[in-house]
Design a protein around this motif. Structure first.
Motif, mmCIF file in Angstrom:
data_model
loop_
_atom_site.group_PDB
_atom_site.id
_atom_site.type_symbol
_atom_site.label_atom_id
_atom_site.label_comp_id
_atom_site.label_asym_id
_atom_site.label_seq_id
_atom_site.Cartn_x
_atom_site.Cartn_y
_atom_site.Cartn_z
ATOM 1 N N TYR A 83 -4.135 0.879 -4.997
ATOM 2 C CA TYR A 83 -3.945 1.870 -3.925
ATOM 3 C C TYR A 83 -4.078 3.322 -4.358
ATOM 4 O O TYR A 83 -3.182 4.126 -4.184
ATOM 5 C CB TYR A 83 -2.601 1.624 -3.234
ATOM 6 N N SER B 79 -0.588 -13.116 -3.194
ATOM 7 C CA SER B 79 -0.111 -12.863 -1.835
ATOM 8 C C SER B 79 0.546 -14.161 -1.353
ATOM 9 O O SER B 79 -0.137 -15.111 -0.977
ATOM 10 C CB SER B 79 -1.297 -12.458 -0.947
ATOM 11 N N PHE C 189 -8.094 -0.731 2.130
ATOM 12 C CA PHE C 189 -7.074 -1.624 2.707
ATOM 13 C C PHE C 189 -6.988 -1.410 4.220
ATOM 14 O O PHE C 189 -6.886 -2.364 4.996
ATOM 15 C CB PHE C 189 -5.703 -1.429 2.059
ATOM 16 N N ASN D 71 3.575 -9.766 -1.630
ATOM 17 C CA ASN D 71 2.962 -9.335 -2.883
ATOM 18 C C ASN D 71 3.960 -9.277 -4.030
ATOM 19 O O ASN D 71 3.617 -8.876 -5.147
ATOM 20 C CB ASN D 71 2.275 -7.974 -2.709
ATOM 21 N N GLU E 60 -4.013 -9.955 -8.000
ATOM 22 C CA GLU E 60 -3.011 -9.954 -6.912
ATOM 23 C C GLU E 60 -2.555 -11.367 -6.574
ATOM 24 O O GLU E 60 -3.332 -12.306 -6.638
ATOM 25 C CB GLU E 60 -3.609 -9.327 -5.638
ATOM 26 N N PHE F 4 -12.512 -3.808 -2.355
ATOM 27 C CA PHE F 4 -11.106 -3.435 -2.602
ATOM 28 C C PHE F 4 -10.675 -3.954 -3.991
ATOM 29 O O PHE F 4 -10.070 -3.233 -4.784
ATOM 30 C CB PHE F 4 -10.274 -4.071 -1.490
ATOM 31 N N PRO G 54 0.802 -1.202 0.000
ATOM 32 C CA PRO G 54 0.000 0.000 0.000
ATOM 33 C C PRO G 54 0.840 1.260 0.000
ATOM 34 O O PRO G 54 0.534 2.223 -0.680
ATOM 35 C CB PRO G 54 -0.820 -0.120 1.280
ATOM 36 N N TYR H 263 -9.124 -10.888 8.785
ATOM 37 C CA TYR H 263 -7.765 -10.527 8.325
ATOM 38 C C TYR H 263 -6.832 -10.540 9.546
ATOM 39 O O TYR H 263 -6.525 -9.520 10.150
ATOM 40 C CB TYR H 263 -7.786 -9.160 7.627
ATOM 41 N N TYR I 221 -9.142 -13.311 2.711
ATOM 42 C CA TYR I 221 -9.156 -12.602 1.419
ATOM 43 C C TYR I 221 -10.550 -12.599 0.787
ATOM 44 O O TYR I 221 -10.709 -12.234 -0.383
ATOM 45 C CB TYR I 221 -8.105 -13.222 0.483
ATOM 46 N N GLY J 209 4.333 -6.328 7.747
ATOM 47 C CA GLY J 209 2.980 -6.321 7.194
ATOM 48 C C GLY J 209 2.761 -7.296 6.062
ATOM 49 O O GLY J 209 1.768 -7.194 5.344
ATOM 50 N N SER J 210 3.702 -8.208 5.839
ATOM 51 C CA SER J 210 3.583 -9.185 4.747
ATOM 52 C C SER J 210 3.651 -8.535 3.367
ATOM 53 O O SER J 210 3.239 -9.139 2.371
ATOM 54 C CB SER J 210 2.266 -9.979 4.892
ATOM 55 N N ILE K 156 -9.649 -3.286 5.714
ATOM 56 C CA ILE K 156 -9.338 -4.729 5.699
ATOM 57 C C ILE K 156 -8.512 -5.110 6.921
ATOM 58 O O ILE K 156 -8.752 -6.129 7.563
ATOM 59 C CB ILE K 156 -8.581 -5.107 4.397
HETATM 60 C C1 AVI Z 1 -0.647 -5.267 1.339
HETATM 61 N N1 AVI Z 1 -0.679 -6.713 1.354
HETATM 62 C C2 AVI Z 1 0.267 -7.273 2.323
HETATM 63 C C3 AVI Z 1 -2.043 -7.284 1.498
HETATM 64 C C4 AVI Z 1 -1.975 -8.822 1.471
HETATM 65 O O1 AVI Z 1 -2.475 -9.423 2.420
HETATM 66 O O2 AVI Z 1 -1.425 -9.378 0.530
HETATM 67 C C5 AVI Z 1 -2.979 -6.789 0.414
HETATM 68 C C6 AVI Z 1 -4.355 -7.400 0.510
HETATM 69 N N2 AVI Z 1 -5.007 -7.923 -0.475
HETATM 70 C C7 AVI Z 1 -6.179 -8.341 -0.060
HETATM 71 N N3 AVI Z 1 -6.275 -8.124 1.220
HETATM 72 C C8 AVI Z 1 -5.144 -7.504 1.619
#
Ligand code: AVI
Length: 344
Positions: free
Chosen positions: A52, A306, A60, A188, A304, A238, A7, A69, A228, A183-184, A63
């Motif tokens: 973003y 992850s 986000f 990504n 995406e 999102f 982000p 989450y 997710y 924050g992981s 989330i």
């Molecule tokens: C920013 N990133 C670490 C989040 C992830 O969990 O991969 C982005 C995200 N995508 C969906 N939810 C959150």
């Protein structure tokens, strides 16, 4: 993914590219190129950094507060429990100067900064982002909220190998750098890009400096999928926001609700994938690109990846990038890991 997906780095990528005027608005050429390239290829895809814009960043943030989450609160709990030990190990008797990849707006960064201040009374905090505005917004409050912290923001594109060198402010005698990438966000990046990024950071550090990496771990598939694809539909919003953004920035006529949010666990690649699935056969016009895109019913746009790490994988990544793996902290359920690497 060719660009950062975190982000903080998001607006990043767009901010540095030229804006070309057109009637009534402007087109960011980097956004335009990414959308054209992603939607003419098969299978279609859009890069995650497009999530973003202002609304995507707001979503986000929402989330990170969702019950499903677990990532944010689990990492924060690890910092709350082990912050003092993390700082002590990173410092090794020296004073720390703390940098963070991505603007540290999150409370969990503050947990670490408080632990640092407790140890050494004053600490310089250097948030790094490609977007100056992201830095402005994120850092304003930190000095007030965590007395003892001096913020020294730094605009830098740390995500591109062909970009500028990764360089931090100089340290005085008895000081060491600690770089946070939490924050992981590393998840990504494609594995090869993740390694390239960490090597670039390592190249900018001196022996004795350290790097703190937060990674999400492989776990029960349902827990991953729920994170997710939450019940309140925030992650779906999102995901669809990427189409809303293409509509507003490139004068397109996507109806986002004709696309279903889909999260799937790709076991072979150890990653959650997010897709948008066209519910009908349809044509979408993107006026600013002079492009018409056909969608078959059920056709997807991959938005995406992850990546989730298995036991020892984050430590192996650190070692491959030139760090000695120093220590790892996890929560009781082994859901998330925070790994400290030392520049040897
Ligand atoms: C920013 N990133 C670490 C989040 C992830 O969990 O991969 C982005 C995200 N995508 C969906 N939810 C959150």
């Amino acid at each position: 993914m060719s660009a950062a997906a975190s982000p903080a780095a998001s607006s990043a990528v767009t901010a540095q590219h030229s804006l070309i005027g057109r009637v009534g608005s402007q087109v960011d050429q980097h956004v335009a190129a990414a959308v054209r390239e992603g939607l003419v290829r098969r299978p279609k895809r859009l890069p995650a950094w497009l999530f973003y814009d202002a609304e995507g960043s707001r979503l986000f943030d929402e989330i990170t507060k969702l019950p499903e989450y677990y990532l944010t609160r689990t990492e924060r709990a690890i910092f709350a429990e082990h912050g003092a030990e993390i700082m002590a190990r990173a410092a090794g008797g020296a004073r720390l100067r703390i940098a963070e990849l991505g603007a540290g707006s999150a409370e969990k960064t503050r947990v670490l900064l408080r632990a640092a201040v407790e140890r050494q009374q004053r600490v310089v905090y250097e948030p790094i982002d490609v977007s100056a505005s992201a830095l402005d917004g994120a850092c304003q409050l930190i000095e007030c909220e965590v007395p003892g912290v001096t913020v020294a923001p730094r605009v830098m594109d740390y995500t591109h190998g062909d970009g500028e060198q990764f360089r931090l402010g100089s340290v005085s005698d008895g000081e060491r750098h600690l770089v946070l990438y939490i924050g992981s966000s590393i998840g990504n990046f494609e594995p090869s890009e993740a390694l390239r990024l960490l090597r670039r950071v390592r190249a900018g550090l001196q022996a004795g400096d350290s790097f703190l990496l937060g990674v999400d771990l492989v776990k029960n598939e349902n827990a991953l999928l729920d994170a997710y694809d939450d019940a309140a539909g925030v992650t779906a919003a999102f995901n669809r926001n990427i189409l809303v953004r293409v509509n507003s920035e490139l004068d397109a006529n996507f109806n986002p609700f004709t696309f279903a949010h889909c999260a799937m666990w790709n076991r072979a690649e150890s990653r959650i994938e997010m897709h948008l699935v066209s519910r009908v056969a349809q044509q979408v016009k993107i006026a600013a690109l002079d492009l018409t895109v056909d969608f078959a019913c059920g056709e997807t746009i991959h938005t995406e990846n992850s990546y989730k790490y298995g036991p020892g994988e984050a430590e192996a990544l650190l070692e491959e990038a030139g760090f000695a793996s120093d220590a790892t902290w996890t929560d009781a359920r082994q859901g998330f890991a925070v790994c400290l690497g030392r520049a040897a």
